[in-house]
Design a protein around this motif. Structure first.
Motif, mmCIF file in Angstrom:
data_model
loop_
_atom_site.group_PDB
_atom_site.id
_atom_site.type_symbol
_atom_site.label_atom_id
_atom_site.label_comp_id
_atom_site.label_asym_id
_atom_site.label_seq_id
_atom_site.Cartn_x
_atom_site.Cartn_y
_atom_site.Cartn_z
ATOM 1 N N ALA A 46 0.831 -1.201 0.000
ATOM 2 C CA ALA A 46 0.000 0.000 0.000
ATOM 3 C C ALA A 46 0.863 1.247 0.000
ATOM 4 N N TRP A 47 0.452 2.230 -0.775
ATOM 5 C CA TRP A 47 1.101 3.539 -0.748
ATOM 6 C C TRP A 47 0.911 4.128 0.646
ATOM 7 N N LYS A 48 -0.259 4.039 1.181
ATOM 8 C CA LYS A 48 -0.587 4.398 2.562
ATOM 9 C C LYS A 48 -1.350 3.206 3.129
ATOM 10 N N ASN A 49 -1.120 2.869 4.384
ATOM 11 C CA ASN A 49 -1.782 1.712 4.982
ATOM 12 C C ASN A 49 -3.195 2.003 5.460
ATOM 13 N N GLU A 50 -3.625 3.221 5.231
ATOM 14 C CA GLU A 50 -4.978 3.621 5.603
ATOM 15 C C GLU A 50 -5.476 4.623 4.581
ATOM 16 N N LEU A 51 -6.764 4.864 4.582
ATOM 17 C CA LEU A 51 -7.332 5.838 3.656
ATOM 18 C C LEU A 51 -6.978 7.241 4.128
ATOM 19 N N VAL A 52 -6.590 8.109 3.187
ATOM 20 C CA VAL A 52 -6.242 9.492 3.505
ATOM 21 C C VAL A 52 -7.073 10.420 2.634
ATOM 22 N N VAL A 53 -7.205 11.656 3.056
ATOM 23 C CA VAL A 53 -7.998 12.633 2.322
ATOM 24 C C VAL A 53 -7.267 13.019 1.025
ATOM 25 N N ALA A 54 -8.032 13.267 -0.013
ATOM 26 C CA ALA A 54 -7.474 13.600 -1.332
ATOM 27 C C ALA A 54 -7.142 15.084 -1.422
ATOM 28 N N ASN A 55 -6.300 15.544 -0.504
ATOM 29 C CA ASN A 55 -5.872 16.945 -0.580
ATOM 30 C C ASN A 55 -4.719 17.065 -1.577
ATOM 31 N N ALA A 56 -4.294 18.290 -1.850
ATOM 32 C CA ALA A 56 -3.271 18.520 -2.871
ATOM 33 C C ALA A 56 -1.974 17.769 -2.561
ATOM 34 N N GLN A 57 -1.517 17.794 -1.316
ATOM 35 C CA GLN A 57 -0.249 17.137 -0.979
ATOM 36 C C GLN A 57 -0.326 15.622 -1.149
ATOM 37 N N ASN A 58 -1.429 15.023 -0.706
ATOM 38 C CA ASN A 58 -1.568 13.575 -0.865
ATOM 39 C C ASN A 58 -1.651 13.178 -2.337
ATOM 40 N N LYS A 59 -2.301 14.006 -3.154
ATOM 41 C CA LYS A 59 -2.354 13.729 -4.592
ATOM 42 C C LYS A 59 -0.952 13.804 -5.205
ATOM 43 N N ASP A 79 -4.773 -10.836 -3.579
ATOM 44 C CA ASP A 79 -4.165 -10.282 -2.368
ATOM 45 C C ASP A 79 -4.322 -8.766 -2.297
ATOM 46 N N SER A 80 -4.249 -8.102 -3.445
ATOM 47 C CA SER A 80 -4.391 -6.648 -3.448
ATOM 48 C C SER A 80 -5.831 -6.238 -3.143
ATOM 49 N N LEU A 81 -6.804 -6.960 -3.689
ATOM 50 C CA LEU A 81 -8.197 -6.655 -3.358
ATOM 51 C C LEU A 81 -8.472 -6.893 -1.876
ATOM 52 N N GLU A 82 -7.946 -7.987 -1.351
ATOM 53 C CA GLU A 82 -8.124 -8.283 0.072
ATOM 54 C C GLU A 82 -7.552 -7.150 0.924
ATOM 55 N N MET A 83 -6.356 -6.666 0.574
ATOM 56 C CA MET A 83 -5.743 -5.572 1.318
ATOM 57 C C MET A 83 -6.596 -4.301 1.226
ATOM 58 N N ALA A 84 -7.067 -3.991 0.031
ATOM 59 C CA ALA A 84 -7.874 -2.781 -0.163
ATOM 60 C C ALA A 84 -9.184 -2.851 0.621
ATOM 61 N N MET A 85 -9.774 -4.031 0.691
ATOM 62 C CA MET A 85 -11.056 -4.179 1.387
ATOM 63 C C MET A 85 -10.912 -4.027 2.902
ATOM 64 N N LYS A 86 -9.699 -4.137 3.414
ATOM 65 C CA LYS A 86 -9.463 -4.012 4.858
ATOM 66 C C LYS A 86 -9.072 -2.599 5.276
ATOM 67 N N MET A 87 -8.856 -1.715 4.327
ATOM 68 C CA MET A 87 -8.390 -0.369 4.660
ATOM 69 C C MET A 87 -9.481 0.455 5.334
ATOM 70 N N VAL A 88 -9.057 1.234 6.301
ATOM 71 C CA VAL A 88 -9.944 2.162 6.992
ATOM 72 C C VAL A 88 -9.297 3.544 6.966
ATOM 73 N N PRO A 89 -10.062 4.595 7.254
ATOM 74 C CA PRO A 89 -9.519 5.950 7.183
ATOM 75 C C PRO A 89 -8.441 6.232 8.212
ATOM 76 N N GLN A 90 -7.629 7.225 7.874
ATOM 77 C CA GLN A 90 -6.627 7.744 8.792
ATOM 78 C C GLN A 90 -7.369 8.261 10.023
ATOM 79 N N LYS A 91 -6.808 8.035 11.189
ATOM 80 C CA LYS A 91 -7.471 8.478 12.417
ATOM 81 C C LYS A 91 -7.556 9.999 12.462
ATOM 82 N N ASN A 92 -8.730 10.478 12.838
ATOM 83 C CA ASN A 92 -8.955 11.912 12.951
ATOM 84 C C ASN A 92 -9.603 12.166 14.309
ATOM 85 N N PRO A 93 -8.828 12.631 15.285
ATOM 86 C CA PRO A 93 -9.372 12.803 16.633
ATOM 87 C C PRO A 93 -10.482 13.845 16.720
#
Length: 181
Positions: A46-59, A79-93
């Motif tokens: 994974a480029w990132k191990n969690e989902l991140v917001v599509a802001n300019a820097q992340n793009k 294996d890639s689909l399995e990994m993608a299906m397990k991803m959750v968003p970046q923690k945002n307190p």
């Protein structure tokens, strides 16, 4: 701009065509979209191990790593689909967790991906499961509770991709198939 640079990118090889399509997709993401990218060949990463917001820097970061990917003879779709299906968003307190229950889908309750775009320039030939019919059966089992839409994008002409498999994977998971030649 990144979009102009990508428009000039050659699409001679399957890999270059796949990179161009992926970059175009990343650049078009709305700023409030959560995303990540799972690359796959011998094994998914994974480029990132969690989902991140599509802001300019992340793009920008995503486009940079997309451009560094090289071709491989391995296509590890399961294996890639399995990994993608397990991803959750970046923690945002600052954002409260979604309440579990009600009528929302399992993916909404977990805050995970609701849509996957599988971009491939080949035929599955690597991973825990490499047989297309077995991949379809296992993804169907996993997705019975997740309800993730899976869109498939084939990059290549006849014989370069398993179009029947990609069409089935998309249609069985509420998605669509596109072949970008």
């Amino acid at each position: 701009t990144l979009k102009e640079e990508n428009d000039k990118r050659a699409g001679a090889s399957k890999m270059e065509a796949a990179q161009k399509e992926l970059i175009k997709t990343v650049l078009a993401l709305p700023h409030d979209t959560m995303f990540s990218i799972v690359f796959y060949s011998g094994g998914p990463f994974a480029w990132k191990n969690e989902l991140v917001v599509a802001n300019a820097q992340n793009k920008i970061d995503a486009v940079t790593i997309i451009g560094k990917q090289g071709p491989s003879t391995s296509t590890n779709i399961y294996d890639s689909l399995e990994m993608a299906m397990k991803m959750v968003p970046q923690k945002n307190p600052k954002k409260p967790a979604k309440e579990v229950g009600g009528t929302s889908s399992f993916s909404e309750q977990l805050g995970g991906a609701d849509t996957i775009f599988l971009l491939t320039d080949g035929i599955p030939n690597e991973g825990k499961i490499a047989e297309p019919n077995l991949i379809l059966a296992e993804i169907k089992k996993i997705n019975a509770t997740r309800h993730i839409i899976i869109n498939t994008i084939g990059v290549g002409g006849a014989g370069a991709i398993d179009e029947s498999f990609l069409k089935s994977l998309a249609s069985e998971n509420g998605g669509t198939f596109v072949n970008v030649k």
